[in-house]
Scaffold this motif. Structure first.
Motif, PDB file in Angstrom:
ATOM      1  N   GLY A   9       0.920  -1.084   0.007  1.00  0.00           N
ATOM      2  CA  GLY A   9      -0.005   0.039  -0.032  1.00  0.00           C
ATOM      3  C   GLY A   9       1.027   1.239  -0.072  1.00  0.00           C
ATOM      4  O   GLY A   9       1.799   1.383   0.914  1.00  0.00           O
ATOM      5  N   ALA A  13       0.087   5.564   5.071  1.00  0.00           N
ATOM      6  CA  ALA A  13       0.998   4.666   5.864  1.00  0.00           C
ATOM      7  C   ALA A  13       2.229   4.065   4.982  1.00  0.00           C
ATOM      8  O   ALA A  13       3.282   4.094   5.694  1.00  0.00           O
ATOM      9  CB  ALA A  13      -0.051   3.675   6.595  1.00  0.00           C
ATOM     10  N   GLY A  14       1.832   3.667   3.736  1.00  0.00           N
ATOM     11  CA  GLY A  14       2.961   2.784   3.044  1.00  0.00           C
ATOM     12  C   GLY A  14       4.146   3.947   2.723  1.00  0.00           C
ATOM     13  O   GLY A  14       5.171   3.593   2.981  1.00  0.00           O
ATOM     14  N   THR A  33      -1.780  -1.319  -5.721  1.00  0.00           N
ATOM     15  CA  THR A  33      -2.690  -1.410  -6.678  1.00  0.00           C
ATOM     16  C   THR A  33      -2.962  -0.387  -7.716  1.00  0.00           C
ATOM     17  O   THR A  33      -3.126  -0.639  -8.907  1.00  0.00           O
ATOM     18  CB  THR A  33      -4.063  -2.000  -6.353  1.00  0.00           C
ATOM     19  N   GLY A  39      -3.539   6.442  -1.626  1.00  0.00           N
ATOM     20  CA  GLY A  39      -4.414   5.606  -0.968  1.00  0.00           C
ATOM     21  C   GLY A  39      -6.020   5.968  -0.897  1.00  0.00           C
ATOM     22  O   GLY A  39      -6.803   6.447  -2.082  1.00  0.00           O
ATOM     23  N   THR A  40      -6.527   6.160   0.112  1.00  0.00           N
ATOM     24  CA  THR A  40      -8.097   6.804   0.425  1.00  0.00           C
ATOM     25  C   THR A  40      -8.195   7.924  -0.757  1.00  0.00           C
ATOM     26  O   THR A  40      -9.433   8.065  -1.308  1.00  0.00           O
ATOM     27  CB  THR A  40      -8.207   7.400   2.031  1.00  0.00           C
ATOM     28  N   TYR A  46     -15.231  11.233  -4.936  1.00  0.00           N
ATOM     29  CA  TYR A  46     -16.703  11.721  -5.059  1.00  0.00           C
ATOM     30  C   TYR A  46     -16.575  13.229  -4.795  1.00  0.00           C
ATOM     31  O   TYR A  46     -16.135  13.868  -4.204  1.00  0.00           O
ATOM     32  CB  TYR A  46     -17.548  10.923  -4.267  1.00  0.00           C
ATOM     33  N   ARG A  50     -13.774  15.370   1.482  1.00  0.00           N
ATOM     34  CA  ARG A  50     -12.790  16.145   2.283  1.00  0.00           C
ATOM     35  C   ARG A  50     -12.412  15.317   3.752  1.00  0.00           C
ATOM     36  O   ARG A  50     -13.058  14.383   4.208  1.00  0.00           O
ATOM     37  CB  ARG A  50     -13.603  17.327   2.942  1.00  0.00           C
ATOM     38  N   THR A 103       0.224  -2.781  -8.954  1.00  0.00           N
ATOM     39  CA  THR A 103       0.828  -4.106  -8.589  1.00  0.00           C
ATOM     40  C   THR A 103      -0.159  -4.711  -7.383  1.00  0.00           C
ATOM     41  O   THR A 103       0.071  -3.982  -6.250  1.00  0.00           O
ATOM     42  CB  THR A 103       2.341  -4.013  -8.147  1.00  0.00           C
ATOM     43  N   ALA A 135       0.355  -1.884   5.004  1.00  0.00           N
ATOM     44  CA  ALA A 135      -0.061  -0.511   5.111  1.00  0.00           C
ATOM     45  C   ALA A 135      -1.228  -0.420   4.171  1.00  0.00           C
ATOM     46  O   ALA A 135      -1.295   0.499   3.294  1.00  0.00           O
ATOM     47  CB  ALA A 135       0.981   0.199   4.622  1.00  0.00           C
ATOM     48  N   GLY A 137      -4.589  -0.172   4.806  1.00  0.00           N
ATOM     49  CA  GLY A 137      -5.829   0.690   4.840  1.00  0.00           C
ATOM     50  C   GLY A 137      -6.636  -0.033   5.580  1.00  0.00           C
ATOM     51  O   GLY A 137      -7.062  -1.134   5.449  1.00  0.00           O
ATOM     52  N   SER A 140      -9.978   0.728   2.861  1.00  0.00           N
ATOM     53  CA  SER A 140      -9.871   0.711   1.273  1.00  0.00           C
ATOM     54  C   SER A 140     -10.558  -0.513   0.491  1.00  0.00           C
ATOM     55  O   SER A 140     -10.182  -0.481  -0.696  1.00  0.00           O
ATOM     56  CB  SER A 140      -8.238   0.495   1.347  1.00  0.00           C
ATOM     57  N   VAL A 386      -5.530 -10.803   1.195  1.00  0.00           N
ATOM     58  CA  VAL A 386      -4.344 -11.306   0.790  1.00  0.00           C
ATOM     59  C   VAL A 386      -4.297 -12.649   1.324  1.00  0.00           C
ATOM     60  O   VAL A 386      -4.949 -12.868   2.594  1.00  0.00           O
ATOM     61  CB  VAL A 386      -3.208 -10.501   1.113  1.00  0.00           C
ATOM     62  N   THR A 422      -1.540   0.643  11.664  1.00  0.00           N
ATOM     63  CA  THR A 422      -3.275   0.876  12.482  1.00  0.00           C
ATOM     64  C   THR A 422      -4.121  -0.358  12.394  1.00  0.00           C
ATOM     65  O   THR A 422      -5.068  -0.457  11.884  1.00  0.00           O
ATOM     66  CB  THR A 422      -4.029   2.223  11.580  1.00  0.00           C
TER      67      THR A 422
HETATM   68  P1  FAD Z   1      -5.007   3.891   2.514  1.00  0.00           P
HETATM   69  O1  FAD Z   1      -5.070   5.334   2.372  1.00  0.00           O
HETATM   70  O2  FAD Z   1      -6.381   3.237   2.501  1.00  0.00           O
HETATM   71  O3  FAD Z   1      -4.047   3.274   1.651  1.00  0.00           O
HETATM   72  C1  FAD Z   1      -3.902   1.778   1.318  1.00  0.00           C
HETATM   73  C2  FAD Z   1      -3.419   1.539   0.057  1.00  0.00           C
HETATM   74  O4  FAD Z   1      -3.353   0.069   0.216  1.00  0.00           O
HETATM   75  C3  FAD Z   1      -4.460   1.957  -0.915  1.00  0.00           C
HETATM   76  O5  FAD Z   1      -3.689   2.881  -1.936  1.00  0.00           O
HETATM   77  C4  FAD Z   1      -4.722   0.327  -1.535  1.00  0.00           C
HETATM   78  O6  FAD Z   1      -5.022   0.341  -2.989  1.00  0.00           O
HETATM   79  C5  FAD Z   1      -3.477  -0.338  -1.364  1.00  0.00           C
HETATM   80  N1  FAD Z   1      -3.623  -1.685  -1.238  1.00  0.00           N
HETATM   81  C6  FAD Z   1      -4.796  -2.366  -0.425  1.00  0.00           C
HETATM   82  N2  FAD Z   1      -4.378  -3.674  -0.595  1.00  0.00           N
HETATM   83  C7  FAD Z   1      -3.418  -3.852  -1.458  1.00  0.00           C
HETATM   84  C8  FAD Z   1      -2.923  -5.118  -2.068  1.00  0.00           C
HETATM   85  N3  FAD Z   1      -3.512  -6.259  -1.648  1.00  0.00           N
HETATM   86  N4  FAD Z   1      -2.004  -4.958  -2.979  1.00  0.00           N
HETATM   87  C9  FAD Z   1      -1.445  -3.672  -3.167  1.00  0.00           C
HETATM   88  N5  FAD Z   1      -1.939  -2.531  -2.723  1.00  0.00           N
HETATM   89  C10 FAD Z   1      -3.014  -2.851  -1.724  1.00  0.00           C
HETATM   90  N6  FAD Z   1      -9.015   9.557   8.473  1.00  0.00           N
HETATM   91  C11 FAD Z   1      -8.738  10.648   9.364  1.00  0.00           C
HETATM   92  O7  FAD Z   1      -7.954  10.667  10.396  1.00  0.00           O
HETATM   93  N7  FAD Z   1      -9.286  11.791   9.153  1.00  0.00           N
HETATM   94  C12 FAD Z   1     -10.034  12.026   7.914  1.00  0.00           C
HETATM   95  O8  FAD Z   1     -10.537  13.161   7.603  1.00  0.00           O
HETATM   96  C13 FAD Z   1     -10.574  10.922   7.213  1.00  0.00           C
HETATM   97  N8  FAD Z   1     -11.054  10.994   6.158  1.00  0.00           N
HETATM   98  C14 FAD Z   1     -11.386  10.091   5.410  1.00  0.00           C
HETATM   99  C15 FAD Z   1     -12.544  10.132   4.156  1.00  0.00           C
HETATM  100  C16 FAD Z   1     -12.636   9.116   3.457  1.00  0.00           C
HETATM  101  C17 FAD Z   1     -13.588   9.186   2.298  1.00  0.00           C
HETATM  102  C18 FAD Z   1     -12.194   7.595   3.878  1.00  0.00           C
HETATM  103  C19 FAD Z   1     -12.623   6.535   3.224  1.00  0.00           C
HETATM  104  C20 FAD Z   1     -11.372   7.429   4.931  1.00  0.00           C
HETATM  105  C21 FAD Z   1     -10.695   8.639   5.608  1.00  0.00           C
HETATM  106  N9  FAD Z   1     -10.153   8.589   6.667  1.00  0.00           N
HETATM  107  C22 FAD Z   1      -9.936   9.616   7.603  1.00  0.00           C
HETATM  108  C23 FAD Z   1      -9.388   7.301   7.029  1.00  0.00           C
HETATM  109  C24 FAD Z   1      -8.328   7.255   5.995  1.00  0.00           C
HETATM  110  O9  FAD Z   1      -8.495   6.056   5.321  1.00  0.00           O
HETATM  111  C25 FAD Z   1      -6.962   7.299   6.721  1.00  0.00           C
HETATM  112  O10 FAD Z   1      -6.874   8.719   7.197  1.00  0.00           O
HETATM  113  C26 FAD Z   1      -5.656   7.299   5.926  1.00  0.00           C
HETATM  114  O11 FAD Z   1      -5.646   7.937   4.508  1.00  0.00           O
HETATM  115  C27 FAD Z   1      -5.182   5.805   5.598  1.00  0.00           C
HETATM  116  O12 FAD Z   1      -3.997   5.769   5.142  1.00  0.00           O
HETATM  117  P2  FAD Z   1      -3.342   4.247   5.035  1.00  0.00           P
HETATM  118  O13 FAD Z   1      -2.270   4.281   4.053  1.00  0.00           O
HETATM  119  O14 FAD Z   1      -3.243   3.764   6.162  1.00  0.00           O
HETATM  120  O15 FAD Z   1      -4.343   3.459   4.037  1.00  0.00           O
END
Ligand code: FAD
Ligand code: NAP
Length: 539
Positions: A9, A13-14, A33, A39-40, A46, A50, A103, A135, A137, A140, A386, A422
């Protein structure tokens, strides 16, 4: 291809995990991917998307220069601005060279003989790494659409979490939106401005608070810079990853007038924690919470002109704050417009999606487009998607069939050298995720450095420590009102998913102290072993 670590990811986080690993001298490959970072904020394009945590807090704190040079334009930044920020971070720290886009990680198997993870992708590549770090999500993986007939519909369908890059123009269309969580509540007022007719299909009404979003002024920006270090320190040791407000009193020890004044003050802040941090017992005492819940219901009744529609929009089946509240701009006001209709699915459930629209128990609706804002398989979805196999080829998805079990939400017994950022059992989605992401990426890196310095090749959470932590997570949750709500925190939104409260609600500060204590006691609760692993640099 051999690396010290594979990171799944390239969201925040990643990206940060990669930055830390590289800085500590580890070789790492991030597999993602999507064809870009964020990520998010890459996927959820949409209209109206925000953050719901103030931008000044919903951003990285690890690099002072980054923090000084990036200027947020609004109190709550839009998705395009946050995605620009993610790209800026990737460029600034030259992260892309170690990220492989398009990927998807399909399987990860722990090779016991070699003490290494074999990671396979859908595209047919294989990676070999000492450490496997999720990482991927918490929000996600969109929840599978559990409404019959979706494929029969001849119009356009969209999911908020997989929105077309080029955007969608609903002008002149009859549009249905299914769901009334945060994604729907942010997008609906904008869709309403375009659509000829908008029908909102609501099953459980949500509590939504006004964002009072506004552009940030130069003075506000200067003030933020002046106080940033202190603000970040407070966030790290807070309850929810943003500075706490003082909560000295119980909601039940003051009279109704004082409460009303306090809630109004909280309401005017335009923040998720604004009302909830007026009193210390709003999340632990039903009677206390009811005073705040009723305050918000009265706000809904004051805005929505049709009393029947207002009552339908008032949540009564759960306490304010026990499902994530929403922050909106003009959501309730939208229901006063003649072309917007609310359908109460608790009275007239959807039977199926038809060729031309939606069939409920009492009516056939016709639409040009249907928007699914139906949420996510939260917290565990991306991990169990996975095919992860640990010691004895045991599958993680199978091991977690009755619910996720993890030590500190960072690691899980039977899966050595595997970490989750997380993960379930950590503050995670109960917090400003940026605060929690930074803490986890830093803790994991420190742990890997410790292992390198002490000649440890393997680390695994002990079953006893994991059991103790899981019990503690449940005990703390059970002291609150959270388990009473059918929320995605509980897994209750996905049919068949086990119900248990997944995040840790003890607070970011308490949790951080616990993680630091574990580390300072030589990673107490983990089994560290000096059995040699093949060096990543060998290939
Ligand atoms: P993500 O941003 O979800 O990234 C994970 C990545 O992993 C994605 O790009 C995904 O494509 C990739 N992935 C997953 N599985 C695989 C796989 N098998 N192989 C390869 N890649 C993979 N949190 C807050 O604290 N404040 C906010 O205001 C807030 N707003 C949000 C709004 C929305 C619409 C959503 C859906 C969530 C929101 N969140 C918010 C939570 C948000 O998910 C986190 O804040 C943060 O962006 C998460 O980061 P992450 O890197 O952990 O995960
Ligand atoms: P969500 O909160 O899970 O909301 C999904 C909605 O769809 C609910 O109203 C749900 O009703 C409804 N639904 C699901 N299946 C349905 C069905 N079969 N029939 C009818 N209705 C159905 O999902 P989300 O809105 O995408 O938000 C998820 C989380 O992402 C948020 O809680 C938040 O943490 C984060 N987020 C944040 C923001 C932000 O403001 N920054 C924006 C979007 C998302 P029930 O409740 O009855 O199941």
């Amino acid at each position: 291809m051999k690396y010290d670590a594979i990171v799944v990811g390239a969201g925040f986080a990643g990206m940060y995990m990669l930055y830390r690993l590289r800085k500590a001298g580890f070789s790492a490959r991030v597999l993602e991917t999507a064809d870009g970072v964020g990520g998010t904020w890459y996927w959820n394009r949409y209209p109206g998307a925000r953050c719901d945590v103030k931008s000044i807090d919903y951003s990285f704190s690890f690099d002072d220069a980054l923090q000084r040079e990036w200027q947020w334009s609004e109190k709550y930044a839009t998705q395009p601005e946050i995605l620009r920020y993610a790209n800026h971070v990737a460029d600034r720290f030259d992260l892309r060279k170690d990220i492989q886009f398009e990927t998807e990680v399909q399987a990860a198997t722990f090779d016991e003989a070699r003490k290494r993870w074999i990671v396979k992708t859908t595209q047919g590549e294989t990676f070999d790494a000492q450490f496997h770090i999720f990482a991927s999500g918490c929000l996600s993986v969109p929840k599978a659409i559990d409404i019959a007939g979706q494929k029969d519909f001849v119009g356009a369908t969209y999911h908020t979490a997989d929105w077309p890059r080029e955007g969608v123009d609903f002008s002149g269309q009859r549009v249905a939106v299914i769901g009334t969580g945060s994604s729907a509540i942010q997008s609906l007022p904008i869709i309403a401005q375009q659509a000829k007719r908008l029908t909102v299909f609501q099953r459980t009404p949500a509590f939504s608070l006004p964002a009072f979003n506004q552009p940030l002024t130069d003075e506000q920006r200067a003030e933020t810079q002046r106080t940033y270090a202190e603000r970040r320190a407070q966030s790290r040791h807070s309850l929810f990853g943003v500075p706490n407000y003082p909560m000295e009193k119980s909601a039940l020890e003051v009279d109704a007038n004082e409460r009303e004044r306090a809630y109004e003050e909280g309401w005017q802040k335009g923040e998720l924690v604004g009302i909830m941090q007026q009193y210390h017992d709003l999340l632990i005492n039903n009677a206390a919470n009811e005073t705040a819940s009723e305050f918000v219901r009265n706000k809904i009744r004051a805005v929505v002109k049709d009393p029947a529609v207002a009552e339908t929009l008032c949540p009564t089946s759960f306490a304010l704050g026990t499902k994530r509240a929403c922050l909106d701009t003009g959501y309730y006001e939208m229901f006063n417009e003649a072309h917007v209709e609310l359908v109460d699915l608790l009275k007239t459930p959807i039977e199926k999606i038809t060729k031309n629209g939606v069939q409920t128990s009492d009516r056939a609706f016709e639409f040009d487009a249907i928007v699914f804002a139906t949420g996510f398989d939260a917290m565990t979805g991306a991990i169990v998607n996975v095919d992860v196999r640990g010691v004895g080829a045991v599958q993680l998805a199978e091991k977690w069939q009755a619910g996720p079990r993890a030590y500190l939400g960072l690691a899980t017994h039977g899966f050595p050298n595997l970490f989750m950022i997380t993960g379930p059992g950590s503050p995670s989605v109960m917090s400003n995720m940026m605060t929690s992401i930074e803490q986890h990426a830093e803790w994991i890196t420190d742990c890997l450095v410790y292992m390198r310095e002490h000649g440890h090749a393997l680390i695994e959470a002990s079953e006893a420590a994991q059991q103790q932590w899981v019990t503690h997570v449940n005990d703390v949750a059970n002291m609150t009102l959270f388990p009473q709500a059918n929320s995605w925190y509980m897994g209750a939104n996905v049919p068949g998913k086990p119900r248990l409260f997944m995040p840790y609600i003890g607070g970011c500060g308490v949790y951080r102290d616990k993680c630091d204590e574990v580390a300072s006691h030589g990673y107490e609760g983990f089994r560290l072993s000096i059995e040699s692993a093949q060096s990543a640099s060998a290939g």
